[in-house]
Design an enzyme around this catalytic site. Structure first.
Site, PDB file in Angstrom:
ATOM      1  CG  ASP A 273      -2.771  -9.328  12.864  1.00 37.50           C
ATOM      2  OD1 ASP A 273      -2.662  -8.127  12.569  1.00 37.50           O
ATOM      3  OD2 ASP A 273      -2.634 -10.252  12.032  1.00 37.50           O
ATOM      4  CD  GLU A 310      -5.653  -5.297  11.908  1.00 36.74           C
ATOM      5  OE1 GLU A 310      -5.320  -4.577  10.955  1.00 36.74           O
ATOM      6  OE2 GLU A 310      -5.078  -6.364  12.174  1.00 36.74           O
TER       7      GLU A 310
END
Length: 641
Positions: A273, A310
Site C-alpha cells: 500500500d 501502489e
C-alpha cells in the site's frame, strides 16, 4: 503486586529466534520481542498465572524457549513492570487488538503441495473486501464463490488488508496487529483455508499489506521501541522509522511479516500500500530490500511470488530491476490509467482529475504506462513522473474501479452510478483488452448498485470525531459535480454505512447485471485465447485516436519468427462519442469477434431503437473506413495472416 517471575526454562540467543511466538515440539514455544528500551521483559501467561523473565540479548531483543506453552495459549508481554501488552508480532488476537495474544501453530493440513503459482503476465486480479463481499463477511464465506470467479476468467483474488484492526468494520488500513489475520474474519486458520481453496482452483491469492503507517487505535508498537520517527510524516500520522537509528530492526519486523504471509499462509503476491508514503533516504531503500526478500523466498519455495506496489509518484525506478538502478517491484498499480479513463468517460475535472485530458492521456498510458512522465501537473503544481516507455507492460496493473476510487468518493458511487450502461462496457473493454495486467473491483463485473463507503468501528469517541472531520476536509478538495446528489455525508462509524456497502451477489443472474457479466466473461475469454491479446507488450501495439469523433483504436499483434507460433493480430475500437463515427481501418481483412451492442450484452430495460452495428467484416487497404455506433466497443481479428 505482580506474580514472581519464574527462572528461564531454556536459554537461546534472542535475536536469532523468529519474532513473536513459535510453537516447537513437545509443547515448547519460542518467544522473541524487540524492546531495546526495556531492562526487563516478562512473558505473562494469564490463564496459568505464570510470569517468566525473558533473556535479554543483542540489539534490544528479549526471548527464550519456554516449556509447556502449547498452541492456543494466551500470552502478553510486561515491560519493566508495566501493564501487560499484546505481542507486536502476534499471530492471533482472539479478543481484538487490546486483548492478550494467542500462540498459533504454523501447522496446517495443506493440499496445495503441487501449487507453483501464476506468472504475473497471466494475472487477472479481482479485488475484494472480506467484510462486505458476503453476508457473513468471513474468509470461509468467500470459498463457495471461487468457482464463479474462476469461470469468469479471474486468476488471482486480491484481499484488502486483513491485519488485525479494532472492531469488526474497517477497510483494513487501520491495522495494528500486522501479523494477525483479523479475528472477525476467521483468524489465521480461516485465511489458510481460503488460500488452500484458491490454489485448488488454480487461483492465486494476493494480500494487501500496509507498511507505511499503523492505525490509530490499538497501536502498541511505540511502547516497545523506536519504530516511528518525527523526521517525516504521512497523511495518516507518524512515519515509520526505516532509515534512522534502530531502523535495521524496524525493517526486520516488516520484512519478517511479509515472509510470514508468503511462507505460513501460502500467499502468492503482496500488494504494498502507498509506497510513495514510505519515507526512506537509505542507500538501499526499504522497498528494495523488501521486494528482494519476498522474491527470493518465492524462488526458494519454487513458486511464483510477486510484490505489486501502489504508488502515486510515477517513479519508474519502483518497477525497474535493481541491477538497472531500480527497486525491483514486480508491478505497480497505474492510477494514471484509471484517471485518464475516468475523465474520458465522465468529464470529471475536480481534485486530482484536474490535469488529465480526455482521450489524449488514455492514449499515452496505452503506449507508456504513465500519463505524466515529467510534464507539469496542474493538480500538483509541479512536474510529475518519469519516463517509463522501456518498462515492460506486465509491470502495470490497470483498472476502471478499485476500493480507493470508489470508496474515497463522498457517496461511494461505483462507476455504474456515473455512466450509462454502454459506458460500463467501454470501461471494461478498455481495461481487460489493454496490454497490461487488469484488476476488477468486486461487483463491477455485474454493475453492483450498492455503494462502497468508508467505514470504521473505533472505540474512542475523540478518534471517531477526528475521522469524521478528516473525511469532510478530504472531500473539500473536490468540487461537487452533477453526480453528487447532495445530502449528508455517510457516517463512517455507523453500522448502517457498513451494511449499505454489502454486495448482493444474487444480482449476477438478473437482467442487465447478467448481461454485463456475460460481456466481462466474453472479454476475459478473448484476452486469454487470442494470442495478440494474451501477449502483454508495449512493443506490439499501435494506438491511434480521433479527438473529433472520440474514438481510440488499438492494433495489437504477436511477433513472428522461426520458433514463434503463427502471427496473430487484433483491432480494438473504443468509441466514446455520442454519434456514429467513421473509423479508418488498418490494412488487412478483419473479422468481427465481439460487438458490445449484441443482444446478449444488452440492458433489457433500455429502449434501444433500431439496431446499429459495426460491420461484420472489413477488407481494407489502409484507407477504408468503418461506421462504428456511438458508445460502443468493436473487436476484430485479422484473417489474412
Amino acid at each position: 503486586m505482580s506474580i514472581p517471575a519464574e527462572p528461564s526454562t531454556a536459554a537461546a540467543a534472542p535475536h536469532r529466534l523468529p519474532l513473536g511466538a513459535r510453537p516447537l515440539a513437545a509443547g515448547r514455544c519460542s518467544f522473541c520481542v524487540w524492546a531495546p528500551r526495556a531492562e526487563r521483559v516478562a512473558l505473562v501467561l494469564p490463564r496459568s498465572g505464570r510470569e517468566i523473565d525473558l533473556a535479554a540479548g543483542e540489539r534490544g531483543y528479549h526471548g527464550m524457549v519456554v516449556d509447556d506453552v502449547p498452541p492456543g495459549t494466551r500470552y502478553a508481554f510486561r515491560l519493566d513492570g508495566s501493564d501487560p501488552l499484546p505481542d507486536p508480532a502476534s499471530r492471533s488476537q482472539p479478543d481484538g487488538p487490546h486483548g492478550p495474544s494467542e500462540v498459533v501453530s504454523p501447522a496446517f493440513a495443506w493440499t496445495d503441495g503441487a501449487w507453483r503459482g501464476v506468472p504475473l503476465d497471466q494475472y487477472v486480479l479481482y479485488e475484494l473486501h472480506v467484510g462486505t463481499y458476503t453476508p457473513e463477511g468471513t474468509f470461509d464465506a468467500i470459498i463457495p464463490h471461487l468457482d464463479d470467479l474462476r469461470n469468469l476468467g479471474i486468476t488471482a483474488v486480491e484481499l484488502m488488508p486483513v491485519a488485525q484492526f479494532p472492531g469488526g468494520r474497517n477497510w483494513g488500513y487501520d491495522g495494528v496487529g500486522l501479523y494477525a489475520a483479523q479475528n472477525t474474519y476467521g483468524g489465521p486458520d480461516g485465511l489458510r483455508r481460503l488460500a488452500d481453496a484458491c490454489h485448488a482452483r488454480g487461483l492465486a491469492l494476493v494480500l494487501d499489506v500496509v507498511y507505511n503507517h499503523l492505525g490509530p487505535e490499538g497501536n502498541y508498537l511505540p511502547r516497545f521501541g523506536p519504530c516511528f520517527t518525527d523526521r517525516y510524516s504521512t497523511p495518516w500520522g507518524r512515519a515509520l522509522n526505516f532509515d534512522g537509528e534502530w531502523s535495521d530492526e524496524v525493517r526486520r519486523f516488516f520484512i519478517e511479516n511479509a515472509l510470514m504471509w508468503v511462507g505460513d499462509f501460502h500467499i502468492d503476491a503482496l500488494r504494498l500500500d502507498a509506497v510513495h508514503a514510505i519515507a526512506d533516504e537509505s542507500p538501499v531503500r526499504f522497498v528494495e530490500e523488501l521486494c528482494a526478500a519476498v522474491h527470493r523466498r518465492g524462488r526458494t519455495l519454487g513458486r511464483h511470488v510477486h510484490c505489486i506496489a501502489e504508488s502515486a509518484a510515477n517513479d519508474a525506478r519502483l518497477i525497474t530491476a535493481p541491477e538497472l538502478g531500480g527497486y525491483g517491484a514486480a508491478a505497480q498499480w497505474s492510477d494514471d490509467f484509471h484517471h485518464a479513463l475516468r475523465v474520458t468517460l465522465t468529464g470529471e475535472g475536480s481534485g486530482y482529475y484536474a490535469g488529465y485530458r480526455p482521450l489524449e492521456h488514455l492514449h499515452k498510458v496505452y503506449e507508456h504506462g504513465y500519463a505524466f512522465t515529467g510534464e507539469f501537473d496542474p493538480f500538483r503544481r509541479r512536474r510529475h513522473g518519469s519516463p517509463c516507455r522501456a518498462v515492460p507492460a506486465e509491470r502495470f496493473v490497470v483498472f476502471a474501479q478499485n476500493h480507493d476510487q470508489v470508496g474515497n468518493r463522498r457517496l461511494g458511487e461505483r462507476l455504474g452510478a456515473l455512466v450509462p450502461f454502454e459506458g460500463l462496457k467501454l470501461a471494461a473493454a478498455a481495461t481487460i483488452l489493454s496490454p497490461f495486467v487488469p484488476l476488477i473491483f468486486m461487483g463491477e463485473e455485474y454493475a453492483e448498485p450498492a455503494p462502497f463507503l468508508y467505514f470504521i468501528s473505533h472505540g474512542d469517541e475523540r478518534l471517531i470525531e477526528a475521522v469524521r472531520r478528516g473525511r469532510a476536509e478530504e472531500f473539500a478538495e473536490f468540487a461537487r459535480d452533477d453526480h453528487d446528489a447532495g445530502g449528508p455525508t455517510p457516517d463512517p462509524q455507523s453500522e448502517e454505512t457498513f451494511r449499505r456497502s454489502k454486495l448482493d451477489l444474487s444480482l449476477r443472474r438478473q437482467g442487465r447485471h447478467a448481461a454485463l457479466l456475460a460481456f466481462y466473461r466474453a472479454l476475459l475469454r478473448l484476452r486469454r485465447e487470442h494470442p495478440a491479446l494474451a501477449s502483454l507488450s508495449k512493443e506490439t501495439i499501435e494506438v491511434k485516436r480521433d479527438d473529433a469523433t472520440r474514438t481510440l483504436t488499438l492494433r495489437r499483434w504477436t511477433r513472428s519468427g522461426p520458433s514463434a507460433p503463427a502471427p496473430a493480430e487484433a483491432l480494438l475500437i473504443l468509441h466514446f462519442g455520442d454519434a456514429t463515427a467513421s473509423v479508418r481501418a488498418p490494412a488487412g481483412r478483419w473479422r468481427l469477434l465481439l460487438d458490445s451492442g449484441e443482444d446478449r450484452f444488452a440492458d433489457p430495460r433500455a429502449d434501444r431503437g433500431p439496431p446499429s452495428r459495426p460491420p461484420a467484416g472489413i477488407d481494407s487497404l489502409g484507407a477504408e473506413e468503418a461506421l462504428i455506433p456511438p458508445r460502443s466497443v468493436a473487436l476484430y481479428d485479422r484473417e489474412d495472416l
